[in-house]
Scaffold this motif. Structure first.
Motif, PDB file in Angstrom:
ATOM      1  N   ASP A 293      11.777  31.346 -39.725  1.00  0.00           N
ATOM      2  CA  ASP A 293      10.570  31.029 -38.949  1.00  0.00           C
ATOM      3  C   ASP A 293      10.568  29.578 -39.000  1.00  0.00           C
ATOM      4  OD1 ASP A 293       9.727  33.471 -38.311  1.00  0.00           O
ATOM      5  OD2 ASP A 293       8.457  33.779 -40.102  1.00  0.00           O
ATOM      6  N   HIS A 294      10.954  28.910 -40.127  1.00  0.00           N
ATOM      7  CA  HIS A 294      10.616  27.408 -40.151  1.00  0.00           C
ATOM      8  C   HIS A 294      11.458  26.721 -39.031  1.00  0.00           C
ATOM      9  CE1 HIS A 294       9.928  27.568 -44.773  1.00  0.00           C
ATOM     10  NE2 HIS A 294       9.110  28.194 -44.040  1.00  0.00           N
ATOM     11  N   PHE A 295      12.701  27.135 -38.940  1.00  0.00           N
ATOM     12  CA  PHE A 295      13.707  26.218 -38.089  1.00  0.00           C
ATOM     13  C   PHE A 295      13.587  26.967 -36.759  1.00  0.00           C
ATOM     14  CE2 PHE A 295      17.139  29.030 -39.527  1.00  0.00           C
ATOM     15  CZ  PHE A 295      17.883  29.334 -38.499  1.00  0.00           C
ATOM     16  N   TYR A 296      13.373  28.183 -36.454  1.00  0.00           N
ATOM     17  CA  TYR A 296      13.087  28.574 -34.924  1.00  0.00           C
ATOM     18  C   TYR A 296      11.926  28.195 -34.660  1.00  0.00           C
ATOM     19  CZ  TYR A 296      17.502  30.868 -34.468  1.00  0.00           C
ATOM     20  OH  TYR A 296      18.945  31.161 -34.106  1.00  0.00           O
ATOM     21  N   GLY A 297      10.649  27.949 -35.361  1.00  0.00           N
ATOM     22  CA  GLY A 297       9.400  27.482 -34.627  1.00  0.00           C
ATOM     23  C   GLY A 297       9.511  26.186 -34.659  1.00  0.00           C
ATOM     24  N   THR A 298      10.349  25.227 -35.236  1.00  0.00           N
ATOM     25  CA  THR A 298      10.681  23.839 -34.885  1.00  0.00           C
ATOM     26  C   THR A 298      11.304  23.967 -33.617  1.00  0.00           C
ATOM     27  OG1 THR A 298      10.328  23.462 -37.244  1.00  0.00           O
ATOM     28  CG2 THR A 298      11.375  21.650 -35.695  1.00  0.00           C
ATOM     29  N   ARG A 299      12.156  24.589 -33.096  1.00  0.00           N
ATOM     30  CA  ARG A 299      12.787  24.726 -31.804  1.00  0.00           C
ATOM     31  C   ARG A 299      11.948  24.754 -30.639  1.00  0.00           C
ATOM     32  NH1 ARG A 299      19.104  26.994 -32.645  1.00  0.00           N
ATOM     33  NH2 ARG A 299      19.560  25.521 -34.627  1.00  0.00           N
ATOM     34  N   PHE A 300      10.940  25.701 -31.077  1.00  0.00           N
ATOM     35  CA  PHE A 300       9.689  25.826 -30.043  1.00  0.00           C
ATOM     36  C   PHE A 300       9.015  24.524 -29.942  1.00  0.00           C
ATOM     37  CE2 PHE A 300      10.258  30.446 -30.736  1.00  0.00           C
ATOM     38  CZ  PHE A 300      10.097  30.973 -29.336  1.00  0.00           C
ATOM     39  N   VAL A 301       8.687  23.746 -31.083  1.00  0.00           N
ATOM     40  CA  VAL A 301       8.156  22.522 -31.077  1.00  0.00           C
ATOM     41  C   VAL A 301       9.029  21.468 -30.334  1.00  0.00           C
ATOM     42  CG1 VAL A 301       7.286  20.766 -32.435  1.00  0.00           C
ATOM     43  CG2 VAL A 301       6.945  22.943 -33.260  1.00  0.00           C
ATOM     44  N   GLN A 302      10.270  21.516 -30.432  1.00  0.00           N
ATOM     45  CA  GLN A 302      11.208  20.644 -29.624  1.00  0.00           C
ATOM     46  C   GLN A 302      11.156  20.860 -28.044  1.00  0.00           C
ATOM     47  OE1 GLN A 302      14.874  21.602 -31.789  1.00  0.00           O
ATOM     48  NE2 GLN A 302      15.137  19.190 -31.966  1.00  0.00           N
ATOM     49  N   LEU A 303      10.912  22.053 -27.770  1.00  0.00           N
ATOM     50  CA  LEU A 303      10.675  22.451 -26.462  1.00  0.00           C
ATOM     51  C   LEU A 303       9.384  22.210 -26.075  1.00  0.00           C
ATOM     52  CD1 LEU A 303      12.305  25.788 -25.777  1.00  0.00           C
ATOM     53  CD2 LEU A 303      12.815  23.980 -24.636  1.00  0.00           C
ATOM     54  N   ALA A 304       8.392  22.376 -26.626  1.00  0.00           N
ATOM     55  CA  ALA A 304       7.114  21.879 -26.279  1.00  0.00           C
ATOM     56  C   ALA A 304       6.871  20.438 -26.433  1.00  0.00           C
ATOM     57  CB  ALA A 304       6.169  22.544 -27.369  1.00  0.00           C
ATOM     58  N   THR A 305       7.329  19.527 -27.131  1.00  0.00           N
ATOM     59  CA  THR A 305       7.143  18.242 -27.094  1.00  0.00           C
ATOM     60  C   THR A 305       8.080  17.397 -25.970  1.00  0.00           C
ATOM     61  OG1 THR A 305       8.901  17.781 -28.634  1.00  0.00           O
ATOM     62  CG2 THR A 305       6.510  17.895 -29.746  1.00  0.00           C
ATOM     63  N   ALA A 306       9.112  18.109 -25.527  1.00  0.00           N
ATOM     64  CA  ALA A 306       9.937  17.836 -24.307  1.00  0.00           C
ATOM     65  C   ALA A 306       9.083  18.094 -23.103  1.00  0.00           C
ATOM     66  CB  ALA A 306      11.203  18.297 -24.350  1.00  0.00           C
ATOM     67  N   ALA A 307       8.558  19.176 -23.051  1.00  0.00           N
ATOM     68  CA  ALA A 307       7.481  19.246 -21.928  1.00  0.00           C
ATOM     69  C   ALA A 307       6.507  18.661 -21.730  1.00  0.00           C
ATOM     70  CB  ALA A 307       7.294  20.942 -21.887  1.00  0.00           C
ATOM     71  N   TYR A 308       5.841  18.265 -22.634  1.00  0.00           N
ATOM     72  CA  TYR A 308       4.496  17.401 -22.963  1.00  0.00           C
ATOM     73  C   TYR A 308       4.781  16.117 -22.648  1.00  0.00           C
ATOM     74  CZ  TYR A 308       0.935  14.785 -25.384  1.00  0.00           C
ATOM     75  OH  TYR A 308      -0.180  13.825 -25.791  1.00  0.00           O
ATOM     76  N   ALA A 309       6.192  15.548 -22.907  1.00  0.00           N
ATOM     77  CA  ALA A 309       6.571  14.232 -22.559  1.00  0.00           C
ATOM     78  C   ALA A 309       6.728  14.106 -21.123  1.00  0.00           C
ATOM     79  CB  ALA A 309       7.673  13.837 -23.467  1.00  0.00           C
ATOM     80  N   LYS A 310       7.143  15.265 -20.504  1.00  0.00           N
ATOM     81  CA  LYS A 310       7.845  15.100 -19.164  1.00  0.00           C
ATOM     82  C   LYS A 310       6.512  15.323 -18.337  1.00  0.00           C
ATOM     83  CE  LYS A 310      10.861  17.494 -15.916  1.00  0.00           C
ATOM     84  NZ  LYS A 310       9.555  18.208 -15.016  1.00  0.00           N
ATOM     85  N   ASP A 311       5.735  16.365 -18.605  1.00  0.00           N
ATOM     86  CA  ASP A 311       4.622  16.836 -17.568  1.00  0.00           C
ATOM     87  C   ASP A 311       3.378  16.390 -17.802  1.00  0.00           C
ATOM     88  OD1 ASP A 311       6.803  18.371 -16.762  1.00  0.00           O
ATOM     89  OD2 ASP A 311       6.084  20.153 -18.059  1.00  0.00           O
ATOM     90  N   VAL A 312       2.905  15.703 -19.102  1.00  0.00           N
ATOM     91  CA  VAL A 312       1.469  15.263 -19.205  1.00  0.00           C
ATOM     92  C   VAL A 312       1.776  13.710 -19.242  1.00  0.00           C
ATOM     93  CG1 VAL A 312      -0.364  15.037 -20.815  1.00  0.00           C
ATOM     94  CG2 VAL A 312       1.052  17.230 -20.555  1.00  0.00           C
TER      95      VAL A 312
END
Length: 795
Positions: free
Chosen positions: A356-375
């Motif tokens: 859960d720790h590292f797969y959860g963080t991979r979701f965070v990686q995707l989210a921060t990338a989308a946030y940086a790109k779209d917001v």
């Protein structure tokens, strides 16, 4: 999350309206003597980011920190300045030996301005961007007190957002940074991806069999424990009231948001997804299963006391969009997350951390990338990743006082006194943790997974300064032209997916080359990949850089070692050829060397075993490259027999165990190492020479202000994180270590600017660059810190 009113973060909602509302819980250096200070040699200073891979002899993490980690079983571990300086000052003696008498200063120490420019090459000494105006600086007569180095423009505290898989991951693996931020009054929000319901039994080992499983109630008890711990850190009272509300998420469901009434800048966000319930074993209904596509949707697990009443499910994209909504709502300048690539144990091939720790963080990686790109309406942000379970196999990084503070907070979370201070039938804390609140020695340490390089600040042939840090998933560059020119930046270089932590080297023709790692996701889960990349300045002094070029990775596939390669350590030998070294997933040293025609050789195997962290490398006075890496017991070294030759075999240095990371720089004809003493935070140094084989000279203790993490060293200046989270620095013989009010991300960096000047920089929790400077002289002082560019706020 869905858009909220323009008021901003949830903490700005009417906390005063809580008077009659339902609350889930009532929460609760000294300086050393002068070491030898040799002038900084041509070799760059390089720090190894904190490692994930310590003892690699096999075995598994030894304990659980809650029932979601209950299957983690005990089983073993994985496997400066010294001598005499150019001015002839005698150095500190070896550790454990007699220490030279420390000079005591009385009254005021008059600080002298060095402002000179002569044809002989004297340097204009700067304070930050401007010429130095030396100020009288009071120093206590006992010489031991900490002297503050106040910035000219107080830094913005920034906004911290932490995203973790389970309740208590933040307390075990992000503290003391979490406590530092809360104590300093910074806005802090922690987001919990899962409910951490585990088997639903809120009991220690003695009562486990006789306690009825109740997953919603256990999830509620863990929430109560977290609220108590945060209230304790923020107010000193674990019963301090919270306002609990329901908010819609961008993923189409609802989340619980808790606001600490007495300190409304402290927030908790509960997404309440189902946890895996197993550390290693494949579980379809989990973040891992959702990431891999084993299941199309992941169900919620609502805590018994939550105000969220409607159950829901999320797809992979909905989890990502929910996190993007949280990021957009809080607009953080620092994002803290767990380690997305923790690796595997060599013998069992099991993950070294909870899935859960590292797969959860991979979701965070995707989210921060989308946030940086779209917001677009947002500030810049930096990311800091933290090692999880494997901390228990690494040397203790915290001094006893800091470790006790951390343990006390876990004691509050674990509900050790069993008093019903929260008024909840579910319980006021996590009784699984109460049996062993220290976990597997997790309260004794903290380690960053990446972002610990100390070579991200460098100077050019015109004495200009260049800084390279990762913001928004891109490399940000700041530049000051010459000694007194204006600063520009941050300018984001093209190319996304960059991981925290950059290293720089100056090539033979004067151009700067920046190295780091980049993560890409591909179209399939198995396409997740981390690779080494670099970009080269188009011409000396130019603010234009070429495209990122890939050196690839020594790993064959993500599934093999979870893409667990270290950040690169880079140096240029006497032939002018750069080389990049990494620690691979198997715990050995790998590297690529640039050929004379500009192409790069293959990933070579240099051996070693039980390596962890990131290698450190520098070049000695003869132009020979040396490389160093920590093991669970000592430090190994490699050296070229002559410039241009391959590295020699791995050699034991005889150094004791060290905390992470190492810093290396060419000094006094050899290469000097800096690191910290386990369980202390004191800075240590040793000079390594290469004539007739690697030899270590005089391991020396330099004192400090406790703390942890990388130490940067240039000229007479040493600097690193001190206890309390601020920057601590040592600028001269017989002087106390000084503490700056600056709190920062990752590691500090320093560089010589010409022969007579040291520049020092950090990136604050507000993701803004701060720079200071000092004359490279025994009686020098650091100038007031200067922020570079405007405050980091949304456009």
């Amino acid at each position: 999350m869905h858009e909220r009113p323009a008021a901003g973060p949830y903490s700005e909602y009417d906390a005063g309206a809580v008077a009659g509302s339902r609350h889930s819980e009532a929460s609760a250096g000294r300086a050393g003597a002068e070491p030898p200070r040799g002038r900084r040699a041509k070799g760059r200073t390089t720090a190894a980011p904190r490692g994930r891979r310590a003892a690699r002899r096999g075995g598994e993490p030894a304990a659980s920190h809650a029932s979601d980690h209950a299957h983690v079983r005990s089983g073993g571990n994985r496997s400066g300045r010294g001598g005499r300086d150019a001015r002839g000052h005698a150095g500190r003696g070896p550790v454990g030996g007699e220490r030279p008498h420390r000079h005591r200063w009385a009254g005021l120490v008059k600080v002298v301005v060095f402002v000179a420019a002569t044809l002989a090459g004297s340097m204009l000494v700067l304070r930050g961007n401007d010429a130095l105006d030396r100020l009288d600086h009071p120093t206590p007569s006992d010489g031991r007190a900490v002297a503050p180095a106040a910035p000219a423009d107080a830094p913005d505290p920034g906004r911290v957002l932490q995203i973790v898989a389970h309740p208590d991951d933040d307390l075990y693996f992000m503290n003391p940074d979490l406590r530092y931020s809360i104590t300093a009054g910074h806005p802090v929000t922690s987001v919990y991806l899962t409910s951490g319901e585990a088997d639903g039994i809120n009991a220690g080992a003695a009562k486990e069999k006789s306690t009825r499983p109740d997953k919603p109630a256990y999830a509620e008890a863990r929430q109560n424990g977290i609220r108590a711990a945060y209230a304790q850190m923020a107010t000193g009272d674990r019963t301090s009231a919270w306002k609990r509300t329901v908010v819609p998420t961008r993923g189409g469901a609802h989340a619980e948001v808790d606001v600490l009434v007495a300190k409304p800048h402290v927030n908790l966000v509960w997404l309440q997804l189902r946890e895996a319930g197993s550390v290693y074993d494949p579980v379809a209904d989990s973040l891992h299963g959702l990431w891999d596509g084993t299941v199309p949707r992941l169900e919620s697990m609502l805590a018994s006391g939550t105000p969220v009443k409607q159950r829901f499910t999320y797809t992979k994209e909905q989890v990502v969009q929910t996190l993007v909504g949280v990021l957009e709502q809080y607009k953080p300048t620092t994002v803290r997350a767990q380690d997305p690539t923790p690796g595997r144990f060599p013998d069992t091939k099991r993950y070294t951390d909870h899935q859960d720790h590292f797969y959860g963080t991979r979701f965070v990686q995707l989210a921060t990338a989308a946030y940086a790109k779209d917001v677009k309406d947002r500030p810049h942000f930096a990311v800091q990743n933290y090692i999880g379970y494997f901390n228990g196999s690494l040397p203790s990084a915290l001094d006893p006082g800091e470790a006790k503070e951390k343990l006390d907070i876990l004691g509050t979370y674990a509900w050790l006194d069993r008093q019903n201070h929260c008024g909840s039938t579910a319980g006021c804390g996590d009784l699984k943790v109460a049996d062993r609140p220290a976990g597997n020695r997790w309260t004794e340490t903290v380690n960053y997974a990446r972002g610990n390089s100390t070579s991200w600040l460098t100077s050019d042939q015109d004495h200009g300064l260049w800084a390279f840090k990762v913001l928004d998933g891109q490399v940000a560059v700041w530049h000051r032209a010459g000694l007194v020119g204006p600063w520009t930046g941050p300018t984001l270089l093209p190319g996304t997916g960059m991981d925290p932590g950059m290293s720089t080297v100056t090539l033979q023709d004067g151009r700067i080359s920046a190295f780091g790692t980049r993560t890409s996701f591909g179209t399939k889960p198995a396409d997740y990949r981390r690779e080494v990349v670099y970009a080269v300045q188009r011409a000396p002094g130019s603010e234009e850089f070429g495209e990122w070029q890939s050196l690839g990775t020594p790993e064959t596939a993500d599934e093999t070692w979870t893409s667990d390669i270290s950040a690169p350590a880079v140096s240029v030998d006497g032939t002018g050829r750069p080389a990049a070294y990494v620690r691979d997933g198997a715990g050995t040293l790998r590297g690529r060397v640039q050929r004379a025609d500009g192409s790069w050789g293959p990933w070579e195997r240099y051996g070693g075993a039980d390596l962890h962290g990131t290698p450190a490398t520098a070049t000695d006075g003869a132009g020979r490259r040396m490389v160093f890496a920590t093991t669970s017991k000592t430090v190994l070294g490699w050296a070229q027999p002559k410039p241009g030759a391959p590295l020699g075999p791995a050699t034991a240095t005889g150094l004791p165990d060290t905390t992470l990371p190492l810093t290396a720089a060419g000094r006094e004809g050899g290469v000097r190492l800096w690191f910290r003493k386990p369980g202390s935070g004191n800075v240590r140094t040793a000079l390594v020479t290469g004539d007739g084989g690697l030899k270590v000279n005089n391991l020396t203790d330099l004192g400090g202000l406790q703390g942890f993490g990388a130490v940067t060293a240039s000229g007479n200046v040493l600097a690193g994180r001190s206890a309390g989270g601020q920057l601590g620095s040592d600028v001269g013989w017989g002087r106390p270590w000084e503490r700056s009010p600056l709190m920062f991300v990752g590691a500090p960096s320093s560089t010589m600017t010409g022969r007579n000047m040291v520049s020092l920089a950090v990136v604050g929790l507000d993701a803004r660059l701060y720079v200071t400077s000092s004359a490279d002289a025994p009686d020098a002082r650091l100038a007031p810190w200067q922020p570079v560019g405007p405050r980091n706020t949304a456009p």
